[in-house]
Write a protein that holds these residues in place. Structure first.
Motif, PDB file in Angstrom:
ATOM      1  N   GLU A 173       0.845  -1.194   0.000  1.00 48.71           N
ATOM      2  CA  GLU A 173       0.000   0.000   0.000  1.00 48.71           C
ATOM      3  C   GLU A 173       0.881   1.245   0.000  1.00 48.71           C
ATOM      4  N   ALA A 174       0.421   2.296  -0.673  1.00 46.69           N
ATOM      5  CA  ALA A 174       1.234   3.501  -0.849  1.00 46.69           C
ATOM      6  C   ALA A 174       1.614   4.146   0.475  1.00 46.69           C
ATOM      7  N   ASP A 175       0.775   3.989   1.504  1.00 42.28           N
ATOM      8  CA  ASP A 175       1.041   4.664   2.771  1.00 42.28           C
ATOM      9  C   ASP A 175       1.915   3.848   3.725  1.00 42.28           C
ATOM     10  N   VAL A 176       2.370   2.678   3.305  1.00 44.33           N
ATOM     11  CA  VAL A 176       3.260   1.873   4.146  1.00 44.33           C
ATOM     12  C   VAL A 176       4.678   2.439   4.040  1.00 44.33           C
ATOM     13  N   LYS A 177       5.246   2.817   5.183  1.00 43.37           N
ATOM     14  CA  LYS A 177       6.568   3.433   5.206  1.00 43.37           C
ATOM     15  C   LYS A 177       7.490   2.684   6.169  1.00 43.37           C
ATOM     16  N   TYR A 178       8.781   2.738   5.873  1.00 51.82           N
ATOM     17  CA  TYR A 178       9.796   2.125   6.732  1.00 51.82           C
ATOM     18  C   TYR A 178      10.826   3.175   7.129  1.00 51.82           C
ATOM     19  N   ASP A 179      11.334   3.040   8.342  1.00 49.31           N
ATOM     20  CA  ASP A 179      12.367   3.962   8.822  1.00 49.31           C
ATOM     21  C   ASP A 179      13.729   3.659   8.214  1.00 49.31           C
ATOM     22  N   ILE A 180      14.020   2.388   8.047  1.00 53.67           N
ATOM     23  CA  ILE A 180      15.325   1.996   7.519  1.00 53.67           C
ATOM     24  C   ILE A 180      15.153   0.781   6.615  1.00 53.67           C
ATOM     25  N   ILE A 181      15.791   0.846   5.448  1.00 54.91           N
ATOM     26  CA  ILE A 181      15.677  -0.209   4.449  1.00 54.91           C
ATOM     27  C   ILE A 181      17.073  -0.639   4.033  1.00 54.91           C
ATOM     28  N   PHE A 182      17.327  -1.937   4.098  1.00 53.19           N
ATOM     29  CA  PHE A 182      18.624  -2.508   3.712  1.00 53.19           C
ATOM     30  C   PHE A 182      18.439  -3.335   2.447  1.00 53.19           C
ATOM     31  N   ILE A 183      19.159  -2.960   1.387  1.00 50.67           N
ATOM     32  CA  ILE A 183      19.028  -3.619   0.085  1.00 50.67           C
ATOM     33  C   ILE A 183      20.234  -4.526  -0.159  1.00 50.67           C
ATOM     34  N   ASP A 184      19.959  -5.818  -0.263  1.00 50.69           N
ATOM     35  CA  ASP A 184      21.012  -6.809  -0.520  1.00 50.69           C
ATOM     36  C   ASP A 184      20.419  -7.922  -1.382  1.00 50.69           C
ATOM     37  N   GLY A 185      19.686  -7.518  -2.423  1.00 52.29           N
ATOM     38  CA  GLY A 185      19.011  -8.477  -3.282  1.00 52.29           C
ATOM     39  C   GLY A 185      19.850  -8.865  -4.484  1.00 52.29           C
ATOM     40  N   LEU A 186      19.221  -8.926  -5.645  1.00 49.26           N
ATOM     41  CA  LEU A 186      19.929  -9.287  -6.870  1.00 49.26           C
ATOM     42  C   LEU A 186      20.991  -8.238  -7.173  1.00 49.26           C
ATOM     43  N   HIS A 187      22.235  -8.688  -7.385  1.00 48.00           N
ATOM     44  CA  HIS A 187      23.366  -7.773  -7.487  1.00 48.00           C
ATOM     45  C   HIS A 187      23.588  -7.258  -8.903  1.00 48.00           C
ATOM     46  N   THR A 188      22.548  -6.678  -9.472  1.00 46.96           N
ATOM     47  CA  THR A 188      22.694  -6.059 -10.782  1.00 46.96           C
ATOM     48  C   THR A 188      22.337  -4.586 -10.681  1.00 46.96           C
ATOM     49  N   ARG A 189      22.945  -3.809 -11.547  1.00 48.98           N
ATOM     50  CA  ARG A 189      22.699  -2.369 -11.573  1.00 48.98           C
ATOM     51  C   ARG A 189      21.212  -2.058 -11.703  1.00 48.98           C
ATOM     52  N   GLU A 190      20.565  -2.726 -12.655  1.00 51.64           N
ATOM     53  CA  GLU A 190      19.169  -2.426 -12.958  1.00 51.64           C
ATOM     54  C   GLU A 190      18.253  -2.757 -11.794  1.00 51.64           C
ATOM     55  N   GLN A 191      18.422  -3.954 -11.214  1.00 51.63           N
ATOM     56  CA  GLN A 191      17.535  -4.356 -10.125  1.00 51.63           C
ATOM     57  C   GLN A 191      17.794  -3.549  -8.865  1.00 51.63           C
ATOM     58  N   CYS A 192      19.048  -3.283  -8.589  1.00 52.59           N
ATOM     59  CA  CYS A 192      19.366  -2.506  -7.394  1.00 52.59           C
ATOM     60  C   CYS A 192      18.813  -1.088  -7.518  1.00 52.59           C
ATOM     61  N   LEU A 193      18.932  -0.487  -8.698  1.00 51.59           N
ATOM     62  CA  LEU A 193      18.374   0.840  -8.891  1.00 51.59           C
ATOM     63  C   LEU A 193      16.854   0.816  -8.723  1.00 51.59           C
ATOM     64  N   ALA A 194      16.204  -0.207  -9.263  1.00 55.32           N
ATOM     65  CA  ALA A 194      14.748  -0.348  -9.087  1.00 55.32           C
ATOM     66  C   ALA A 194      14.403  -0.479  -7.604  1.00 55.32           C
ATOM     67  N   ASP A 195      15.196  -1.250  -6.859  1.00 55.07           N
ATOM     68  CA  ASP A 195      14.947  -1.421  -5.426  1.00 55.07           C
ATOM     69  C   ASP A 195      15.124  -0.100  -4.675  1.00 55.07           C
ATOM     70  N   ILE A 196      16.133   0.688  -5.071  1.00 54.65           N
ATOM     71  CA  ILE A 196      16.346   1.983  -4.424  1.00 54.65           C
ATOM     72  C   ILE A 196      15.167   2.917  -4.700  1.00 54.65           C
ATOM     73  N   LEU A 197      14.765   2.995  -5.959  1.00 56.96           N
ATOM     74  CA  LEU A 197      13.667   3.894  -6.329  1.00 56.96           C
ATOM     75  C   LEU A 197      12.361   3.489  -5.653  1.00 56.96           C
ATOM     76  N   ASN A 198      12.088   2.190  -5.590  1.00 53.62           N
ATOM     77  CA  ASN A 198      10.893   1.714  -4.888  1.00 53.62           C
ATOM     78  C   ASN A 198      10.989   1.983  -3.385  1.00 53.62           C
ATOM     79  N   SER A 199      12.181   1.829  -2.835  1.00 58.65           N
ATOM     80  CA  SER A 199      12.369   2.075  -1.404  1.00 58.65           C
ATOM     81  C   SER A 199      12.135   3.535  -1.058  1.00 58.65           C
ATOM     82  N   LEU A 200      12.556   4.433  -1.932  1.00 57.30           N
ATOM     83  CA  LEU A 200      12.353   5.860  -1.685  1.00 57.30           C
ATOM     84  C   LEU A 200      10.869   6.204  -1.553  1.00 57.30           C
ATOM     85  N   LYS A 201      10.021   5.468  -2.265  1.00 59.64           N
ATOM     86  CA  LYS A 201       8.577   5.704  -2.192  1.00 59.64           C
ATOM     87  C   LYS A 201       7.992   5.257  -0.852  1.00 59.64           C
TER      88      LYS A 201
END
Length: 200
Positions: A68-96
């Motif tokens: 849901e759009a209103d679900v927020k986290y204080d701290i997010i640790f990204i250690d998923g698929l180690h590719t530029r594209e997926q990591c960037l997608a994870d960062i952009l989604n995390s910012l939301k």
């Protein structure tokens, strides 16, 4: 300091309550050690039986799509698929889904040899090309970005509406990384990083 130490340091410093971890293949190595009140982990291919209901068996893309759009986290640790594209997608989604005073951490930003940076898992030490996603996100306004020189490099991202984009127009290859990584990734020692925090 290793990844867990940095996460718990930030949780204590900012009184964070909610934690999200993208990529929880071995939960005992980090996820179970994080001292947050509310924890969620995301892992599409767990290698052991995860009875802990805090870990959901989804890809990060599927997880964020279901959130849901209103679900927020204080701290997010990204250690998923180690590719530029997926990591960037994870960062952009995390910012939301990051609280206003929240922090995003990204693992594996400082490879030590070119063989570690292959786009697919090479069966050895594998950072992939995650470091490029840090350079990519620096081209976005409103973010403080640095890389902590510990534990394979931990990208550090926080909101700062006054920060202007820093775009790299050159090639992003191993030669560029070798010669320009300190500027590309804004690398900080542990002490330099802590000093940055005390000044904010």
């Amino acid at each position: 300091m290793q990844r867990t130490d940095i996460i718990n340091y930030l949780i204590e410093r900012y009184n964070y309550k909610s934690y999200l971890e993208i990529g929880v293949q071995y939960p005992q190595s980090n996820f179970f050690k994080v001292d947050a009140e509310y924890k969620t982990g995301v892992e599409p291919f767990p290698v052991e039986d995860m009875l802990n209901k805090s870990v959901v068996e989804l890809t990060s893309d599927m997880f964020f799509k279901s959130l849901e759009a209103d679900v927020k986290y204080d701290i997010i640790f990204i250690d998923g698929l180690h590719t530029r594209e997926q990591c960037l997608a994870d960062i952009l989604n995390s910012l939301k889904h990051l609280t206003d005073n929240g922090t995003i951490l990204v693992h594996d930003c400082l490879p030590t040899a070119e063989y570690q940076t292959t786009h697919e898992d090479n069966g050895r030490e594998w950072t992939g090309d995650v470091w490029k996603s840090i350079v990519d996100i620096k081209a976005k306004d409103g973010l403080d970005i640095s890389t902590i020189d510990t534990d394979w490099g931990i990208g550090f991202i926080r909101m700062n509406k006054d920060r202007k984009a820093d775009e790299w127009l050159g090639d992003l290859d191993w030669e560029a990384y070798t010669f320009f990584r300190h500027d590309l990734l804004n690398i900080k020692t542990i002490q330099e990083w802590k000093t940055l925090l005390t000044n904010k």
